[in-house]
Design a protein around this motif. Sequence first.
Motif, mmCIF file in Angstrom:
data_model
loop_
_atom_site.group_PDB
_atom_site.id
_atom_site.type_symbol
_atom_site.label_atom_id
_atom_site.label_comp_id
_atom_site.label_asym_id
_atom_site.label_seq_id
_atom_site.Cartn_x
_atom_site.Cartn_y
_atom_site.Cartn_z
ATOM 1 N N TRP A 193 0.827 -1.206 0.000
ATOM 2 C CA TRP A 193 0.000 0.000 0.000
ATOM 3 C C TRP A 193 0.866 1.261 0.000
ATOM 4 O O TRP A 193 0.551 2.247 -0.670
ATOM 5 N N VAL A 218 -4.875 0.717 4.290
ATOM 6 C CA VAL A 218 -5.969 0.970 3.346
ATOM 7 C C VAL A 218 -7.226 1.457 4.057
ATOM 8 O O VAL A 218 -7.838 2.462 3.668
ATOM 9 N N ASP A 266 -8.983 5.155 3.811
ATOM 10 C CA ASP A 266 -10.352 5.303 3.323
ATOM 11 C C ASP A 266 -11.194 6.120 4.297
ATOM 12 O O ASP A 266 -12.084 6.870 3.889
ATOM 13 N N ALA A 290 -8.122 3.639 -2.236
ATOM 14 C CA ALA A 290 -8.365 2.978 -0.954
ATOM 15 C C ALA A 290 -9.785 2.426 -0.886
ATOM 16 O O ALA A 290 -10.006 1.288 -0.444
ATOM 17 N N SER A 323 -9.529 -4.884 1.195
ATOM 18 C CA SER A 323 -8.461 -3.970 1.648
ATOM 19 C C SER A 323 -7.062 -4.535 1.437
ATOM 20 O O SER A 323 -6.100 -4.092 2.065
#
Length: 230
Positions: A26, A58, A62, A90, A99
Amino acid sequence: MDVNELYRRLERTYDVTDWWPAESPWEVMVGAILVQQTNWESVAGVLDVLRDRGLLDVDAMDAVPLADLEAIIRPTGFYRQKTRNIKALASHLRMSHRSDPMDLLRQDTEAARKELLSLLGIGNETADVILLFVGGRPCFIAAGYVSRILDRMGILRSDDYLEVRRFMEACLEPDPKRYARYYALLVQHARTTCRSRPRCDGCVLSTECELSSGKGTASSPRQRRTPARR
């Protein structure tokens, strides 16, 4: 000079060990968006702040308010656009891939690329960064730095991203580690020496470079050489 000799010459000149440091897939994805239209030094500082605030996750990304994220990534430029793009990525990963960035990249390369390109703010270059550095796929990143050096060396005259990528992949064995290293070497050379206003004195490529040696200019027409796989 061909692309393999170019690689060998640059490899003898630059140390690109740990060139794209990251602690998670990520983080690479976020960095790939943040580095658009800016330098890595600005991005590295922002990533440190995101890490300190627990946002290199993630679900946390978000959930973070838009205004808070904008304030953090402002130093990288185009911060409103980048904030929307990172939040969109995300959200997509959370809703479609539990995720997990690697869930997206478990698809075959073309399916993963198609999905990445469907997302806000992800074009060919950013998609290939993710495919190569996160997914370990043999996708050559044909950034503007790359086409600039190939042009000046008389290897390929093109600024079309897909054409440059196809050319490099035709010339090289499909080795993701070598692709990543080669890309890092080209970027390092472009940033330190082969700039838009080049620093030709002391350049390790000056004797073969058409711009430096006076054999031609970066804008003069030349015949494209046939790629040879080695």
